[in-house]
Design a protein around this motif. Structure first.
Motif, mmCIF file in Angstrom:
data_model
loop_
_atom_site.group_PDB
_atom_site.id
_atom_site.type_symbol
_atom_site.label_atom_id
_atom_site.label_comp_id
_atom_site.label_asym_id
_atom_site.label_seq_id
_atom_site.Cartn_x
_atom_site.Cartn_y
_atom_site.Cartn_z
ATOM 1 N N LYS A 40 37.344 11.945 -32.018
ATOM 2 C CA LYS A 40 36.517 10.771 -32.277
ATOM 3 C C LYS A 40 35.069 11.136 -32.592
ATOM 4 O O LYS A 40 34.356 10.364 -33.232
ATOM 5 C CB LYS A 40 36.569 9.817 -31.081
ATOM 6 C CG LYS A 40 37.935 9.169 -30.866
ATOM 7 C CD LYS A 40 37.910 8.199 -29.706
ATOM 8 C CE LYS A 40 39.272 7.545 -29.513
ATOM 9 N NZ LYS A 40 39.271 6.599 -28.364
ATOM 10 N N SER A 41 34.652 12.297 -32.129
ATOM 11 C CA SER A 41 33.264 12.712 -32.342
ATOM 12 C C SER A 41 33.088 13.556 -33.604
ATOM 13 O O SER A 41 32.000 14.073 -33.856
ATOM 14 C CB SER A 41 32.770 13.512 -31.131
ATOM 15 O OG SER A 41 33.612 14.630 -30.891
ATOM 16 N N LEU A 42 34.149 13.686 -34.399
ATOM 17 C CA LEU A 42 34.103 14.568 -35.571
ATOM 18 C C LEU A 42 32.935 14.233 -36.494
ATOM 19 O O LEU A 42 32.142 15.111 -36.857
ATOM 20 C CB LEU A 42 35.429 14.478 -36.343
ATOM 21 C CG LEU A 42 35.494 15.259 -37.666
ATOM 22 C CD1 LEU A 42 35.337 16.748 -37.429
ATOM 23 C CD2 LEU A 42 36.814 14.969 -38.393
ATOM 24 N N LYS A 43 32.809 12.973 -36.867
ATOM 25 C CA LYS A 43 31.764 12.574 -37.808
ATOM 26 C C LYS A 43 30.375 12.869 -37.255
ATOM 27 O O LYS A 43 29.507 13.397 -37.965
ATOM 28 C CB LYS A 43 31.893 11.078 -38.123
ATOM 29 C CG LYS A 43 30.858 10.574 -39.115
ATOM 30 C CD LYS A 43 31.029 9.080 -39.382
ATOM 31 C CE LYS A 43 29.948 8.568 -40.323
ATOM 32 N NZ LYS A 43 30.080 7.097 -40.561
ATOM 33 N N LYS A 193 33.379 10.568 -27.205
ATOM 34 C CA LYS A 193 33.727 9.183 -27.547
ATOM 35 C C LYS A 193 32.463 8.367 -27.814
ATOM 36 O O LYS A 193 32.174 7.393 -27.109
ATOM 37 C CB LYS A 193 34.546 8.552 -26.414
ATOM 38 C CG LYS A 193 35.872 9.253 -26.161
ATOM 39 C CD LYS A 193 36.636 8.612 -25.005
ATOM 40 C CE LYS A 193 37.959 9.332 -24.761
ATOM 41 N NZ LYS A 193 38.702 8.740 -23.617
ATOM 42 N N PRO A 194 31.704 8.770 -28.822
ATOM 43 C CA PRO A 194 30.430 8.081 -29.092
ATOM 44 C C PRO A 194 30.635 6.633 -29.512
ATOM 45 O O PRO A 194 31.629 6.283 -30.151
ATOM 46 C CB PRO A 194 29.833 8.906 -30.236
ATOM 47 C CG PRO A 194 31.010 9.546 -30.901
ATOM 48 C CD PRO A 194 31.989 9.824 -29.807
ATOM 49 N N CYS A 200 28.570 8.073 -24.819
ATOM 50 C CA CYS A 200 29.214 6.983 -24.083
ATOM 51 C C CYS A 200 28.906 7.006 -22.590
ATOM 52 O O CYS A 200 28.933 5.977 -21.922
ATOM 53 C CB CYS A 200 30.726 7.025 -24.299
ATOM 54 S SG CYS A 200 31.575 8.401 -23.456
ATOM 55 N N GLY A 201 28.657 8.194 -22.043
ATOM 56 C CA GLY A 201 28.361 8.313 -20.616
ATOM 57 C C GLY A 201 29.587 8.466 -19.738
ATOM 58 O O GLY A 201 29.469 8.802 -18.556
ATOM 59 N N PRO A 205 32.786 15.343 -21.341
ATOM 60 C CA PRO A 205 31.535 16.052 -21.631
ATOM 61 C C PRO A 205 30.299 15.305 -21.129
ATOM 62 O O PRO A 205 29.347 15.931 -20.657
ATOM 63 C CB PRO A 205 31.539 16.164 -23.160
ATOM 64 C CG PRO A 205 32.977 16.120 -23.534
ATOM 65 C CD PRO A 205 33.595 15.159 -22.564
ATOM 66 N N CYS A 206 30.300 13.981 -21.224
ATOM 67 C CA CYS A 206 29.161 13.207 -20.715
ATOM 68 C C CYS A 206 29.039 13.356 -19.200
ATOM 69 O O CYS A 206 27.938 13.542 -18.664
ATOM 70 C CB CYS A 206 29.306 11.727 -21.084
ATOM 71 S SG CYS A 206 28.874 11.338 -22.797
#
Length: 235
Positions: A40-43, A193-194, A200-201, A205-206
């Motif tokens: 989901k964070s690819l872009k 998951k931005p 996103c928190g 990773p967040c």
């Protein structure tokens, strides 16, 4: 001149290492970005790479010349039996992300060695970095049992080196401030998951960023979600 093969995600650790290579060691670097279309964070990560490269070019034009064109790898990888078995073995001791098997096979297919993979310092007993330092990077080979364990781990990790495993994210931040790299480092990305291009928190990773005293990089409202998730996980 040495050329470093660096797995680069536009993340904090790997970007720090990239800056070390070109600005401190003054050597060439071949950034490798592995494309996962399901990510989901690819872009956001790809945009981050462009922003970071542009910032380096503007602030350090000579050092920028040491960066080879990013290798965007999007291979259809089939994991071989040996790497699969090694991954299962490692997973019996510590959680091993599936990306490590894929990356090992990728390196095997392209005959790559000493590929720099950037896992920051983590002394928690259940962390992969701590497991690797104890059982692989600094393992005692004189014991037969340890040697057998080392060999099984080596099947996956023999392709990699770990240049920042002795540095925490806060250590890197201190060095970045000292060397005036902050403008570049704060362009890095970590969230899986931005939402509206904001961290996103709540993703792993967040949560990891919050636990490592780097939560200031997450918008306040989303950061509170992360703190709540951490609190509830302890109950």
């Amino acid at each position: 001149m040495t050329t470093h093969n660096l797995l680069w995600t536009s993340g904090w650790d790997s970007t720090f290492r990239l800056l070390q290579i070109i600005l401190v060691e003054k050597e060439n670097v071949q950034p490798i970005y592995v494309i996962d279309q399901t990510r989901k964070s690819l872009k956001v990560e790809l945009e981050g790479i462009k922003k970071i490269l542009n910032e380096i070019k503007e602030l350090h034009p000579e050092a920028y010349k040491l960066i080879l064109p990013v290798w965007y790898a999007e291979d259809d990888i089939t994991i071989n039996k040996e790497i699969k078995e090694s991954s299962v073995y490692i997973n019996s001791f510590v959680k091993l992300g599936s990306q490590y098997s894929w990356l090992a096979q990728f390196c095997h297919n392209y005959n790559l060695n000493n590929v720099e993979i950037c896992n920051d310092k983590n002394l928690k007993a259940d962390s992969l970095t701590n497991f690797l330092i104890t059982n692989y990077i600094k393992a005692d080979y004189t014991d037969i049992e340890n040697r057998e364990k080392y060999n099984k781990i080596d099947t996956v990790f023999k392709y990699f080196s770990f240049p920042v495993s002795t540095l925490s994210k806060r250590d890197m931040l201190a060095i970045a401030k000292e060397k005036k790299w902050e403008n570049i480092m704060f362009l890095t990305w970590f969230c899986h998951k931005p939402r509206k291009n904001k961290a996103c928190g709540k993703c792993n990773p967040c949560i990891n960023v919050i636990k490592k005293d780097m939560g200031f990089r997450i918008p306040v409202f989303n950061r509170m979600k992360g703190y709540l998730k951490i609190y509830l996980s302890r109950k």
